[in-house]
Design a protein around this motif. Structure first.
Motif, PDB file in Angstrom:
ATOM      1  N   ILE A 117       0.837  -1.204   0.000  1.00  7.68           N
ATOM      2  CA  ILE A 117       0.000   0.000   0.000  1.00  7.68           C
ATOM      3  C   ILE A 117       0.869   1.251   0.000  1.00  7.68           C
ATOM      4  CG2 ILE A 117      -1.629   1.362   1.373  1.00  7.68           C
ATOM      5  CD1 ILE A 117      -2.924  -1.293   2.224  1.00  7.68           C
ATOM      6  N   LEU A 118       1.928   1.251   0.818  1.00  9.61           N
ATOM      7  CA  LEU A 118       2.830   2.401   0.859  1.00  9.61           C
ATOM      8  C   LEU A 118       3.526   2.615  -0.482  1.00  9.61           C
ATOM      9  CD1 LEU A 118       4.423   2.025   4.409  1.00  9.61           C
ATOM     10  CD2 LEU A 118       2.956   3.883   3.616  1.00  9.61           C
ATOM     11  N   VAL A 119       3.972   1.514  -1.100  1.00  6.85           N
ATOM     12  CA  VAL A 119       4.593   1.625  -2.427  1.00  6.85           C
ATOM     13  C   VAL A 119       3.581   2.169  -3.431  1.00  6.85           C
ATOM     14  CG1 VAL A 119       5.586   0.314  -4.338  1.00  6.85           C
ATOM     15  CG2 VAL A 119       6.310  -0.171  -2.007  1.00  6.85           C
ATOM     16  N   GLY A 120       2.339   1.703  -3.326  1.00  2.94           N
ATOM     17  CA  GLY A 120       1.296   2.201  -4.215  1.00  2.94           C
ATOM     18  C   GLY A 120       1.034   3.681  -4.038  1.00  2.94           C
ATOM     19  N   ILE A 121       0.999   4.146  -2.775  1.00  2.00           N
ATOM     20  CA  ILE A 121       0.763   5.567  -2.508  1.00  2.00           C
ATOM     21  C   ILE A 121       1.903   6.417  -3.062  1.00  2.00           C
ATOM     22  CG2 ILE A 121       0.593   7.284  -0.666  1.00  2.00           C
ATOM     23  CD1 ILE A 121      -0.877   5.147   0.998  1.00  2.00           C
TER      24      ILE A 121
ATOM     25  N   SER B  62       3.895   5.635  -5.475  1.00  2.00           N
ATOM     26  CA  SER B  62       3.880   5.572  -6.947  1.00  2.00           C
ATOM     27  C   SER B  62       2.830   6.494  -7.546  1.00  2.00           C
ATOM     28  CB  SER B  62       3.641   4.132  -7.412  1.00  2.00           C
ATOM     29  OG  SER B  62       2.323   3.723  -7.122  1.00  2.00           O
ATOM     30  N   SER B  63       1.787   6.832  -6.758  1.00  3.70           N
ATOM     31  CA  SER B  63       0.779   7.760  -7.270  1.00  3.70           C
ATOM     32  C   SER B  63       1.391   9.144  -7.509  1.00  3.70           C
ATOM     33  CB  SER B  63      -0.404   7.866  -6.298  1.00  3.70           C
ATOM     34  OG  SER B  63      -0.012   8.505  -5.101  1.00  3.70           O
ATOM     35  N   LYS B  64       2.437   9.492  -6.726  1.00  3.18           N
ATOM     36  CA  LYS B  64       3.151  10.742  -6.972  1.00  3.18           C
ATOM     37  C   LYS B  64       3.959  10.663  -8.266  1.00  3.18           C
ATOM     38  CE  LYS B  64       3.910  13.910  -4.722  1.00  3.18           C
ATOM     39  NZ  LYS B  64       3.353  15.284  -4.793  1.00  3.18           N
ATOM     40  N   LEU B  65       4.507   9.477  -8.546  1.00  4.81           N
ATOM     41  CA  LEU B  65       5.296   9.296  -9.769  1.00  4.81           C
ATOM     42  C   LEU B  65       4.406   9.314 -11.004  1.00  4.81           C
ATOM     43  CD1 LEU B  65       7.684   6.419  -8.615  1.00  4.81           C
ATOM     44  CD2 LEU B  65       8.251   8.844  -8.871  1.00  4.81           C
ATOM     45  N   SER B  66       3.132   8.967 -10.823  1.00  2.00           N
ATOM     46  CA  SER B  66       2.217   8.874 -11.959  1.00  2.00           C
ATOM     47  C   SER B  66       2.157  10.179 -12.750  1.00  2.00           C
ATOM     48  CB  SER B  66       0.820   8.487 -11.473  1.00  2.00           C
ATOM     49  OG  SER B  66      -0.107   8.552 -12.515  1.00  2.00           O
ATOM     50  N   ALA B  67       1.986  11.295 -12.032  1.00  2.00           N
ATOM     51  CA  ALA B  67       1.884  12.586 -12.722  1.00  2.00           C
ATOM     52  C   ALA B  67       3.191  12.951 -13.426  1.00  2.00           C
ATOM     53  CB  ALA B  67       1.499  13.667 -11.721  1.00  2.00           C
ATOM     54  N   ARG B  68       4.322  12.635 -12.773  1.00  2.00           N
ATOM     55  CA  ARG B  68       5.611  12.988 -13.359  1.00  2.00           C
ATOM     56  C   ARG B  68       5.928  12.150 -14.587  1.00  2.00           C
ATOM     57  NH1 ARG B  68       9.659  13.881  -8.138  1.00  2.00           N
ATOM     58  NH2 ARG B  68       8.406  15.517  -7.127  1.00  2.00           N
TER      59      ARG B  68
ATOM     60  N   ALA C 288     -11.585   5.442  -1.623  1.00  2.00           N
ATOM     61  CA  ALA C 288     -11.547   5.130  -3.053  1.00  2.00           C
ATOM     62  C   ALA C 288     -10.112   4.956  -3.532  1.00  2.00           C
ATOM     63  CB  ALA C 288     -12.243   6.237  -3.855  1.00  2.00           C
ATOM     64  N   TRP C 289      -9.197   5.821  -3.045  1.00  2.00           N
ATOM     65  CA  TRP C 289      -7.790   5.673  -3.405  1.00  2.00           C
ATOM     66  C   TRP C 289      -7.224   4.357  -2.873  1.00  2.00           C
ATOM     67  CZ3 TRP C 289      -4.520   7.635  -6.745  1.00  2.00           C
ATOM     68  CH2 TRP C 289      -4.790   8.878  -7.318  1.00  2.00           C
ATOM     69  N   LEU C 290      -7.541   4.036  -1.624  1.00  2.00           N
ATOM     70  CA  LEU C 290      -7.079   2.771  -1.050  1.00  2.00           C
ATOM     71  C   LEU C 290      -7.626   1.595  -1.854  1.00  2.00           C
ATOM     72  CD1 LEU C 290      -5.654   1.181   1.203  1.00  2.00           C
ATOM     73  CD2 LEU C 290      -7.773   1.352   2.534  1.00  2.00           C
ATOM     74  N   SER C 291      -8.877   1.694  -2.267  1.00  3.00           N
ATOM     75  CA  SER C 291      -9.507   0.624  -3.056  1.00  3.00           C
ATOM     76  C   SER C 291      -8.791   0.437  -4.387  1.00  3.00           C
ATOM     77  CB  SER C 291     -10.984   0.950  -3.297  1.00  3.00           C
ATOM     78  OG  SER C 291     -11.686   1.042  -2.078  1.00  3.00           O
TER      79      SER C 291
END
Length: 578
Positions: free
Chosen positions: A15-19, A21-27, A275-278
């Motif tokens: 979950i932490l890696v996923g969170i 990575s959500s920052k990397l998504s935009a970049r 929803a983000w966690l899901s």
């Protein structure tokens, strides 16, 4: 160490890696679902994580729960005004559009994979719907600003087309495995799924609003949990009666989200986090389910089917429907391109495995590959396509940051904290120049460690914290006042009357709301403007039209106009011009 201890550690890490990575998504310009799926594959048995997970039923259960939560949150954030504007094209895209897409893609899949025609149509049905989580994430979090009607069409279509894809998938599996009659049997299943899903969703939504507003819970933190329970109740009732649980929970979310409930803002924030966690859990688990090596066996077939889906099936399904409702070629092209596939096709691809259909593993691998291609190509190129089609707009006026402190249950008012950003439109202006709605009160201002008395002469600065008592219906106006977008009319301004003091100046309207009245002295007040344009002594009920704005006299005192009602009739004419 108990097995559950190991499971908790692994879940927390993923979950932490996923969170992060959500920052990397935009970049990186990649949709978050692609990154989450990749994380799942890397963590799987064939990846560096070495986690063995081969439980399609478990993945289906987790995916269903997560998708229900995502759709519920999407419903909570969908205003009925948007639905009223685009429900006709969105509903046709969600039903007839999915059917046409499934038939064309299924025909191509049967030929490319050498499958019987019905099994090809099954694969087409599985990939027939766009993904709500992916579309919501891109349109709301990727900094893409398109016109409100087009955005609403995409969001509502993606949120409401899953039931059609599920119906087609389950119906074709019943025909293939259980020998159900494809004619009348499928028709009865369709009516049951959609009819019951709609009725249960609206019914539970109505009961939920009544219950939430009448019950007095001992802890405010229980209200968001109660709202979530109401959503899952809607899903459960509909699904157990044979209806579409996904349609039901979405409609329940829409009903609750468009009615006044206690602790509404905190409830929305709670469900946004859920929803983000899901999304993270769902995509990572689905990624664990696939063996990356198996995708190499179907890459060519998957690429061809994805090409047919993206370049042929989706455009053929979209263009006639969009043209019917007056969308131009550029808008239609964008809708055709924003056909992202995501979690729903992968979850539906588990169905043939659970039904024991021969060749189910091939279908699952192909669907997974098609989803990866669709999400990667369409998701990463969406901003480029929108700009090339000249459909991007200036960012709407939204508050820099706001936090609901509490909802006053006995009074129809909220206490909201606004934090001004580094470059807010309010910076350097006095509180009396903010043109706030007449019923709004700024209760306190903090600046660093200092408390600033809120007077009309108080000058606002970047970083200030304002504690505002407001009526819920005026929230969009106040959001606009404390936003960053100088000179931009907020897309979220409601079609309702804004009550202002008669002493409000024309320049204050321009600066606070982006409303521009040309050929008028900026220091002129609304009181003076009305007096100059009305042929007699102003009385309550008198009104005038100017520059796409309606001004009405609401209150007078001693011959002065003390309260004016302002309604924006033509936002495009009132936007501030360079």
């Amino acid at each position: 160490m108990f097995p559950v201890d190991h499971l908790i550690l692994l879940a927390a890490i993923l979950i932490l890696v996923g969170i992060v990575s959500s920052k990397l998504s935009a970049r990186l310009g990649l949709p978050v679902l692609v990154l989450f799926l990749v994380i799942g594959m890397l963590a799987g048995e064939s990846g560096i994580g070495g986690i063995a997970f081969d439980n399609p039923a478990g993945a289906h259960a987790l995916g269903t729960l997560a998708l229900a939560m995502i759709l519920f949150d999407g419903g909570l954030q969908t205003p009925t005004a948007s639905i009223k504007k685009v429900w006709k094209p969105a509903s046709l895209l969600a039903t007839l559009g999915v059917l046409i897409t499934a038939l064309i893609t299924g025909l191509a899949a049967a030929y490319i994979l050498g499958l019987p025609l019905l099994e090809g149509f099954l694969l087409g049905a599985i990939v027939g719907s766009t993904d709500a989580a992916a579309v919501f994430s891109l349109l709301r979090n990727a900094g893409i600003h398109i016109n409100k009607k087009l955005k609403s069409t995409l969001e509502i279509e993606s949120a409401s087309n899953d039931p059609m894809a599920i119906f087609l998938t389950v119906g074709l599996l019943e025909v293939l495995v259980n020998n159900m009659q494809p004619g009348t049997g499928l028709l009865k299943l369709f009516i049951l799924q959609m009819g019951l899903g709609g009725l249960v969703g609206l019914g539970v939504g109505w009961v939920s609003v009544k219950l939430i507003n009448r019950i007095h819970l001992v802890a405010s933190g229980l209200y968001p949990v109660m709202v979530a329970a109401c959503g899952f109740l809607s899903f459960g009732i509909s699904a157990n009666l044979g209806g579409s649980g996904f349609l039901a929970i979405f409609l329940t979310g829409v009903f609750i989200g468009n009615h006044r409930i206690a602790f509404q803002r905190s409830t929305f924030l709670f469900h946004d986090g859920l929803a983000w966690l899901s999304q993270i859990v769902m995509f990572v688990v689905l990624g664990l389910l696939i063996n990356p090596v198996s995708l190499l066996d179907v890459w060519l077939e998957g690429l061809l089917i994805a090409a047919v889906l993206i370049l042929i099936a989706r455009p053929i399904a979209v263009f006639p429907i969009m043209k019917l409702f007056g969308f131009n070629a550029r808008e239609t092209s964008l809708v055709a391109w924003v056909g992202l596939r995501g979690s729903v096709p992968i979850i539906l691809a588990i169905f043939p495995l659970m039904f024991g259909l021969e060749g189910a593993e091939l279908i699952f691998n192909v669907v997974f590959f098609v989803v990866l291609i669709s999400a990667t190509i369409q998701g990463t190129t969406l901003p480029i396509v929108a700009r090339k089609l000249r459909l991007t707009e200036m960012p709407p006026a939204v508050p820099a940051a706001s936090l609901e402190i509490t909802a006053l249950e006995e009074v129809d008012a909220d206490i909201v904290e606004y934090t001004l950003s580094d470059h807010p439109r309010a910076a350097g202006r006095r509180l009396s120049q903010m043109a706030l709605p007449d019923t709004t009160v700024v209760a306190m201002i903090t600046r660093g460690k200092d408390v600033i008395p809120p007077r009309g002469s108080t000058e606002l600065m970047a970083g200030d914290h304002l504690f505002v008592v407001l009526r819920p219906e005026t929230r969009p106006f106040i959001d606009c006042v404390f936003s960053d977008a100088i000179g931009v009319v907020s897309e979220e301004l409601p079609d309702q009357e804004l009550k202002l003091k008669g002493s409000t100046k024309i320049d204050d309207l321009r600066h606070s709301y982006g409303l521009f009245i040309k050929e008028q002295n900026g220091q002129m007040t609304l009181d003076t403007l009305l007096r100059n344009n009305l042929s007699k002594q102003p009385e309550v009920g008198d009104s005038m039209q100017i520059e796409g704005i309606s001004l009405a006299v609401l209150e007078t005192l001693g011959g002065r106009i003390t309260t004016v009602g302002l309604t924006v009739q033509e936002p495009s004419l009132t936007a501030a011009r360079a």
